[in-house]
Motif scaffolding. Sequence first.
Motif, mmCIF file in Angstrom:
data_model
loop_
_atom_site.group_PDB
_atom_site.id
_atom_site.type_symbol
_atom_site.label_atom_id
_atom_site.label_comp_id
_atom_site.label_asym_id
_atom_site.label_seq_id
_atom_site.Cartn_x
_atom_site.Cartn_y
_atom_site.Cartn_z
ATOM 1 N N MET A 115 0.853 -1.201 0.000
ATOM 2 C CA MET A 115 0.000 0.000 0.000
ATOM 3 C C MET A 115 0.887 1.250 0.000
ATOM 4 S SD MET A 115 -3.041 1.158 2.605
ATOM 5 C CE MET A 115 -4.102 -0.133 2.004
ATOM 6 N N THR A 116 0.487 2.240 -0.788
ATOM 7 C CA THR A 116 1.279 3.455 -0.876
ATOM 8 C C THR A 116 1.119 4.305 0.376
ATOM 9 O OG1 THR A 116 -0.495 4.688 -1.926
ATOM 10 C CG2 THR A 116 1.002 3.496 -3.373
ATOM 11 N N THR A 117 2.139 5.047 0.688
ATOM 12 C CA THR A 117 2.058 5.999 1.798
ATOM 13 C C THR A 117 1.847 7.415 1.289
ATOM 14 O OG1 THR A 117 4.471 6.222 1.786
ATOM 15 C CG2 THR A 117 3.533 4.579 3.265
ATOM 16 N N THR A 118 1.889 7.613 -0.031
ATOM 17 C CA THR A 118 1.651 8.917 -0.643
ATOM 18 C C THR A 118 0.355 8.847 -1.430
ATOM 19 O OG1 THR A 118 4.029 9.354 -0.832
ATOM 20 C CG2 THR A 118 2.561 10.625 -2.250
ATOM 21 N N TRP A 119 -0.519 9.840 -1.236
ATOM 22 C CA TRP A 119 -1.807 9.840 -1.943
ATOM 23 C C TRP A 119 -2.377 11.251 -1.911
ATOM 24 C CZ3 TRP A 119 -3.606 6.374 -5.125
ATOM 25 C CH2 TRP A 119 -4.941 6.420 -5.540
ATOM 26 N N PRO A 120 -3.053 11.672 -2.978
ATOM 27 C CA PRO A 120 -3.642 13.016 -3.003
ATOM 28 C C PRO A 120 -4.629 13.233 -1.858
ATOM 29 C CG PRO A 120 -3.625 12.062 -5.200
ATOM 30 C CD PRO A 120 -3.229 10.967 -4.265
ATOM 31 N N ALA A 121 -4.478 14.343 -1.160
ATOM 32 C CA ALA A 121 -5.320 14.638 0.003
ATOM 33 C C ALA A 121 -6.793 14.695 -0.384
ATOM 34 C CB ALA A 121 -4.895 15.969 0.625
ATOM 35 N N GLY A 122 -7.619 14.021 0.403
ATOM 36 C CA GLY A 122 -9.061 14.095 0.228
ATOM 37 C C GLY A 122 -9.658 13.099 -0.732
ATOM 38 N N LEU A 123 -8.849 12.474 -1.583
ATOM 39 C CA LEU A 123 -9.388 11.517 -2.548
ATOM 40 C C LEU A 123 -9.428 10.119 -1.946
ATOM 41 C CD1 LEU A 123 -7.874 12.381 -6.065
ATOM 42 C CD2 LEU A 123 -10.171 12.813 -5.192
ATOM 43 N N PRO A 124 -10.500 9.355 -2.212
ATOM 44 C CA PRO A 124 -10.522 7.969 -1.752
ATOM 45 C C PRO A 124 -9.541 7.136 -2.567
ATOM 46 C CG PRO A 124 -12.372 8.376 -3.196
ATOM 47 C CD PRO A 124 -11.708 9.709 -2.977
ATOM 48 N N ARG A 125 -9.102 6.049 -1.989
ATOM 49 C CA ARG A 125 -8.199 5.158 -2.738
ATOM 50 C C ARG A 125 -8.966 4.219 -3.658
ATOM 51 N NH1 ARG A 125 -2.835 4.831 -0.823
ATOM 52 N NH2 ARG A 125 -2.450 6.230 0.926
ATOM 53 N N SER A 126 -10.258 4.073 -3.403
ATOM 54 C CA SER A 126 -11.094 3.222 -4.232
ATOM 55 C C SER A 126 -12.334 3.993 -4.641
ATOM 56 C CB SER A 126 -11.484 1.951 -3.457
ATOM 57 O OG SER A 126 -12.299 1.110 -4.251
ATOM 58 N N LEU A 127 -12.808 3.743 -5.865
ATOM 59 C CA LEU A 127 -14.008 4.403 -6.365
ATOM 60 C C LEU A 127 -15.175 3.418 -6.393
ATOM 61 C CD1 LEU A 127 -12.559 6.388 -9.433
ATOM 62 C CD2 LEU A 127 -12.990 7.255 -7.117
ATOM 63 N N ASP A 128 -16.378 3.942 -6.234
ATOM 64 C CA ASP A 128 -17.596 3.162 -6.391
ATOM 65 C C ASP A 128 -18.085 3.395 -7.817
ATOM 66 O OD1 ASP A 128 -19.906 1.744 -6.116
ATOM 67 O OD2 ASP A 128 -20.907 3.190 -4.808
ATOM 68 N N TYR A 129 -17.833 2.419 -8.706
ATOM 69 C CA TYR A 129 -18.114 2.606 -10.128
ATOM 70 C C TYR A 129 -19.583 2.295 -10.425
ATOM 71 C CZ TYR A 129 -13.042 2.348 -10.230
ATOM 72 O OH TYR A 129 -11.712 2.561 -9.981
ATOM 73 N N PRO A 130 -20.322 3.260 -10.961
ATOM 74 C CA PRO A 130 -21.723 2.999 -11.303
ATOM 75 C C PRO A 130 -21.820 1.973 -12.434
ATOM 76 C CG PRO A 130 -21.234 5.363 -11.294
ATOM 77 C CD PRO A 130 -19.937 4.646 -11.251
ATOM 78 N N ALA A 131 -22.909 1.203 -12.429
ATOM 79 C CA ALA A 131 -23.162 0.300 -13.548
ATOM 80 C C ALA A 131 -23.497 1.133 -14.784
ATOM 81 C CB ALA A 131 -24.323 -0.634 -13.214
ATOM 82 N N GLY A 132 -22.997 0.710 -15.933
ATOM 83 C CA GLY A 132 -23.282 1.442 -17.157
ATOM 84 C C GLY A 132 -22.083 1.457 -18.080
ATOM 85 N N SER A 133 -22.199 2.265 -19.114
ATOM 86 C CA SER A 133 -21.170 2.324 -20.143
ATOM 87 C C SER A 133 -20.816 3.772 -20.445
ATOM 88 C CB SER A 133 -21.671 1.643 -21.424
ATOM 89 O OG SER A 133 -22.703 2.432 -22.018
#
Length: 568
Positions: free
Chosen positions: A1-19
Amino acid sequence: MTTTWPAGLPRSLDYPAGSVADLLAGTARAHPDRTALIDGEVRLTYAELYERSLRVAQGLRGRGVAPGEAVAVHMPNSVWFTVAYYGILLAGAAVVPVNPTQPPLALRRQLDDSGAVAVLSHPLVAARLAPAVEDGSSSVRLVSLAPPTAAAPAPEGEAAPAFAVAVVAFDELLTADAAPATAVDGDTVAHLAFTGGTTGVPKAVRVLHRNLIVNVLQVACWRSAAVPYSDERGHILLRQVPGAVTPHHIPLGAATGISIAPLFHGMGMVSQSAFVAAGVTMTVFGRFDAVGYLDTIERLGVHAVTGSPALCHALLAVPGVRERDLSCVRVVSSGSAPIDPAAVAELAEIFPRAVISDGYGLTEATMGVAISPLDSAMPRPAGSTGLVLFDTEVEIREPDGATPVAAGERGEVWVRGPQITDGYHGHPELTAAQYADGWLRTGDLGTLDAQGWLSLVGRAKDMLIYKGYNVYPGPLENVLREHPAVAQASVVGRPHQEHGEIPVAFVSVKAGVPAAERTVLAGELMAYVAQRVAPYQRVREVTIVEELPLSATGKILKTELRRRAAAS
């Protein structure tokens, strides 16, 4: 796991179903009157882009193109390329993006390999298409030619070629009713995208709809500091994250950019949809003109500049570029090949308010794998290509493909994530060699440090062995680019009977370097490198060239340079 990450952004996204169709529909609803594309006198709002794409989709259906069939886009960059691209996807067909400049025999092979039943082309390149389908034995049964625009003008003095298959004007496709999009599931093929891959064998990558929408959202959310969501109609939109947005992130529905990357390439296609997700107004460029490009940036107040290292070097070479006011630009994104630290430093001078963001990806991963953060408070280490995107893993492994190396050590880059594609179309043996247990063997060599920064040192096939030592071209090219006279540099191996291979360099010099200095520059550059590297890494020969050979996507053609080196 990285120790550097943009502040405020989640590390995982909830991807909507669709195209991607749902993404375009979402932006058309959220920003209907915002200009989506500018191509000379032709302008389309997002509502118009969606409506015309639906018409093309229905026009294709009405002429027998069935869901799941393949349709090739054989066009230079233009507003109609984008309409054709979305029209094919909205019809439930698979897009086959092909290089419009390739000769007829190469084009015919790609049409046959993909099984394309139709080709949406353009008068500027139709003369290359006609011989590829002239005998009527190909799978192609329909051709349509788009109207000329400023980015893709009509050919001069050429008669329209005759085709052995049915032809329909693109304008006629646009007269169809704007019927609803054909529903697709995530496992349906969205792109059959050709790549040389790590074996050099031309083959089509099966990019599924779930790969495509995930990677578009990964890139768009990274660039805009946003997260995706679905509205009550199932349309996909973005929402920026409070506290994560910096002046460099792309604001939703309020930014302007320039479309210059070839749209037949993964970088151009996927980035295009990422900009659509953010509601960006894109000016379409055809043939690259560095001065005109800079003029457009100043005239339109462009927020985001994207392109290859070759484009960046061309901008740096424009006389008087440092006297221009390019302070409107807040992010410069470079992709398709690593950009050297010296060029990054120069770009920061001419774009004083911008973050210089590098990126890494490949067609087998849909497009994007890692991107530099768009936050000036997080300057990346010199030579790094960035941090690995949401929900993506990278391992650096030994040549055996199984043993991970220690943090910071060099090895081959392996990638796993939801954007990893379905393999090579019709080539199960090649798929088995590159895809294993959800991981993709990229063929790229790199390092991953303890903070999660990914750096590339070259392709596995580009590494050379001198007296038993591994020599990586990337670091040597970076050293050469630090010399004040050097514009671009590429290092390749030349076979040597005693030493195995020796490193040789091809270098182009900056404008203004006197011819008298060029005659002694080769020796000076060899000494320059020798002072900065280990003895076994020294460049043994330097050839000064007017320009380095480039592919259509701005990558240096090392195969051609190896041929020249072997012949010299």
